[in-house]
Design a protein around this motif. Structure first.
Motif, PDB file in Angstrom:
ATOM      1  N   SER A  36      -5.079  -8.398 -11.123  1.00 64.87           N
ATOM      2  CA  SER A  36      -4.853  -7.254 -10.256  1.00 64.87           C
ATOM      3  C   SER A  36      -5.512  -6.071 -10.947  1.00 64.87           C
ATOM      4  O   SER A  36      -5.144  -5.717 -12.073  1.00 64.87           O
ATOM      5  CB  SER A  36      -3.359  -7.001 -10.048  1.00 64.87           C
ATOM      6  N   SER A  65      -7.459  -0.193  -5.988  1.00 66.86           N
ATOM      7  CA  SER A  65      -6.723  -1.362  -6.461  1.00 66.86           C
ATOM      8  C   SER A  65      -7.044  -2.559  -5.583  1.00 66.86           C
ATOM      9  O   SER A  65      -7.309  -2.423  -4.390  1.00 66.86           O
ATOM     10  CB  SER A  65      -5.214  -1.093  -6.447  1.00 66.86           C
ATOM     11  N   TYR A  66      -7.027  -3.743  -6.191  1.00 63.26           N
ATOM     12  CA  TYR A  66      -7.228  -4.983  -5.446  1.00 63.26           C
ATOM     13  C   TYR A  66      -6.842  -6.160  -6.340  1.00 63.26           C
ATOM     14  O   TYR A  66      -6.771  -6.032  -7.567  1.00 63.26           O
ATOM     15  CB  TYR A  66      -8.669  -5.139  -4.952  1.00 63.26           C
ATOM     16  N   THR A  73       0.830  -1.211   0.000  1.00 66.23           N
ATOM     17  CA  THR A  73       0.000   0.000   0.000  1.00 66.23           C
ATOM     18  C   THR A  73       0.858   1.253   0.000  1.00 66.23           C
ATOM     19  O   THR A  73       0.578   2.225  -0.715  1.00 66.23           O
ATOM     20  CB  THR A  73      -0.943  -0.001   1.211  1.00 66.23           C
ATOM     21  N   VAL A  95      -6.217   7.242  -2.564  1.00 65.19           N
ATOM     22  CA  VAL A  95      -5.728   5.898  -2.869  1.00 65.19           C
ATOM     23  C   VAL A  95      -6.400   4.912  -1.931  1.00 65.19           C
ATOM     24  O   VAL A  95      -6.415   5.116  -0.705  1.00 65.19           O
ATOM     25  CB  VAL A  95      -4.197   5.817  -2.716  1.00 65.19           C
ATOM     26  N   SER A  96      -6.940   3.852  -2.484  1.00 65.97           N
ATOM     27  CA  SER A  96      -7.565   2.806  -1.678  1.00 65.97           C
ATOM     28  C   SER A  96      -7.123   1.447  -2.198  1.00 65.97           C
ATOM     29  O   SER A  96      -7.499   1.051  -3.295  1.00 65.97           O
ATOM     30  CB  SER A  96      -9.092   2.919  -1.723  1.00 65.97           C
ATOM     31  N   ASN A  97      -6.281   0.759  -1.427  1.00 62.37           N
ATOM     32  CA  ASN A  97      -5.842  -0.580  -1.792  1.00 62.37           C
ATOM     33  C   ASN A  97      -6.647  -1.580  -0.979  1.00 62.37           C
ATOM     34  O   ASN A  97      -6.453  -1.713   0.234  1.00 62.37           O
ATOM     35  CB  ASN A  97      -4.342  -0.744  -1.524  1.00 62.37           C
ATOM     36  N   LEU A 154       2.226   1.765  -3.440  1.00 65.44           N
ATOM     37  CA  LEU A 154       1.226   2.308  -4.360  1.00 65.44           C
ATOM     38  C   LEU A 154       1.004   3.800  -4.116  1.00 65.44           C
ATOM     39  O   LEU A 154       0.780   4.567  -5.058  1.00 65.44           O
ATOM     40  CB  LEU A 154      -0.082   1.540  -4.221  1.00 65.44           C
ATOM     41  N   PHE A 164      -6.773  -2.129 -11.307  1.00 69.13           N
ATOM     42  CA  PHE A 164      -6.513  -0.727 -10.964  1.00 69.13           C
ATOM     43  C   PHE A 164      -7.552   0.111 -11.693  1.00 69.13           C
ATOM     44  O   PHE A 164      -7.649   0.072 -12.922  1.00 69.13           O
ATOM     45  CB  PHE A 164      -5.107  -0.307 -11.389  1.00 69.13           C
TER      46      PHE A 164
END
Length: 432
Positions: free
Chosen positions: A395, A388-389, A236, A352-354, A239, A397
């Motif tokens: 993967s 993102s995940y 994270t 940003v969110s992972n 990223l 984005f």
């Protein structure tokens, strides 16, 4: 099932998200595209969703707004908007996302809608789940599909289920755990101190929510994670560093930038919130970007971000939003109006969110692949949101933005730069 109607007041963050959605006509809704990988009829899918609707209180939620904002969980599944459409061509994510973003959900009637796309055999190919972000975040959507996958595989779609309890707002539970927030709910910044300018100011009625999707082989992300392991730097934080370097492609920067990191706080709450519940369980911390980020050693930059995150998690620095749950309706309405106004600069930085690995969240799915999801951004809060995940196959984005506040060209340049940095880092590692 217990027939008692569950209800409670909204926390400050939930209330603001509801009001932002209302005033921007859908500007804080989460739209999720899920691929169906096995034969499934619309009838079976709807039966499965009907079971989940009875199991999770917030799927039955609507807002009652009087002296306060209040969730009342009494919406019937039959009152949820559901469309079944046949696909004649492959689904175009960007076009369909933009169309779905025009579907404003009235929180006083229901919290989500479903669009089911079928093939020429009448079987489901895609499901689009559109919900008000105050009700559910991305991790909760994954929880929904994990549960639905098991329901359908085990043929429990005719089951009668008890409702889970309605969870209290995370604001009070974070405060009970000893966390504090900054003075203001918008990252503690003084008015107009964040200086990423919009490209073209526009009122709400002239804004269009858009999203760009990029998919990578999960092996590339695993390779990226290994780069940080010798220094114990998490993916994270890496990223966030990539997001800050790529930000130099965006127009409108006057002095500084920031990364607003959305974190899963279920485990931070007192008591912790179980993964079986769904709701809006994300909270943010604001990360300052070192000047000249593109010239700093990448791992040094990522390490600095990680230090800031750990400082917030260890309660040495405040979380980015105000934690007090006491508010008035007029406070929330004024805050939303100030945010959605045709400002010349964004109020917050790049979000940003992972969401992490779906396997770690709850296991592999056989029927579904949660492929793309993004929050609509016609509220004008941030120039970009990156979600993102990693799923079983990809993967993902996704880059969300709002035209004309940010142009399509600028968003594409940013996404290409972001993905290019990942590939360059991994390629350099393979060569070394």
């Amino acid at each position: 099932m217990n027939s008692r109607v569950l209800s409670r007041e909204l926390g400050r963050q939930e209330a603001l998200y509801v009001e932002l959605t209302k005033q921007s006509k859908g500007g804080l809704q989460l739209i999720t595209f899920t691929k169906v990988c096995e034969s499934l009829t619309p009838e079976s899918l709807c039966k499965g969703f009907a079971v989940l609707h009875q199991h999770h209180p917030l799927l039955r939620a609507r807002v009652v707004k009087n002296a306060h904002y209040k969730w009342v969980c009494d919406v019937k599944f039959s009152d949820i908007p559901i469309k079944i459409l046949q696909l004649n061509n492959p689904l175009n994510f960007e076009l369909e996302y933009a169309r779905q973003a025009e579907n404003y959900l009235d929180s006083e009637k229901h919290a989500y809608s479903l669009t089911i796309f079928t093939n020429d055999k009448g079987l489901v190919e895609w499901v689009v789940f559109n919900n008000i972000h105050a009700v559910m975040d991305g991790r909760s959507i994954m929880t929904i599909y994990l549960e639905l996958d098991r329901l359908l595989l085990e043929n429990y779609i005719e089951a009668k289920v008890e409702s889970l309890p309605l969870q209290e707002s995370i604001v009070s539970r974070l405060k009970d755990a000893g966390y504090v927030g900054e003075k203001h709910i918008f990252h503690g910044r003084e008015e107009n101190s964040y200086n990423r300018l919009v490209e073209t100011p526009a009122p709400v009625g002239e804004r269009r929510a858009n999203a760009i999707a990029r998919l990578l082989n999960p092996d590339i992300i695993r390779s990226l994670a290994k780069i940080g392991k010798p220094r114990n730097i998490r993916i994270t934080s890496m990223l966030c560093a990539i997001a800050s370097i790529a930000a130099e492609t965006l127009p409108g920067l006057k002095k500084e930038t920031e990364i607003v990191l959305a974190m899963d706080v279920r485990g931070l709450c007192d008591p912790p919130i179980s993964f079986e519940h769904v709701g809006s369980f994300s909270y943010t911390t604001c990360l300052k970007v070192l000047k000249g980020a593109a010239l700093i050693d990448f791992l040094d930059l990522a390490e600095d971000f990680q230090f800031q995150v750990l400082s917030a998690l260890s309660k040495k620095t405040p979380l980015a939003k105000k934690l007090e749950s006491v508010y008035t309706v007029s406070d929330i309405e004024n805050m939303a109006a100030k945010t959605t106004f045709a400002n010349e600069s964004f109020m917050a930085g790049i979000c940003v969110s992972n969401l992490g690995s779906l396997d770690k969240l709850g296991g592999k799915m056989k029927i579904f692949e949660v492929e793309k999801g993004m929050v609509t951004q016609t509220n004008g809060l941030s120039p970009l949101t990156i979600i993102s995940y990693t799923t079983n196959r990809n993967s993902s984005f996704i880059f969300g933005y709002c035209e004309p506040l940010l142009s399509h060209k600028s968003a594409v340049n940013y996404a290409d730069r972001f993905m290019g940095i990942i590939r360059t880092l991994v390629s350099q590692r393979w060569r070394s």
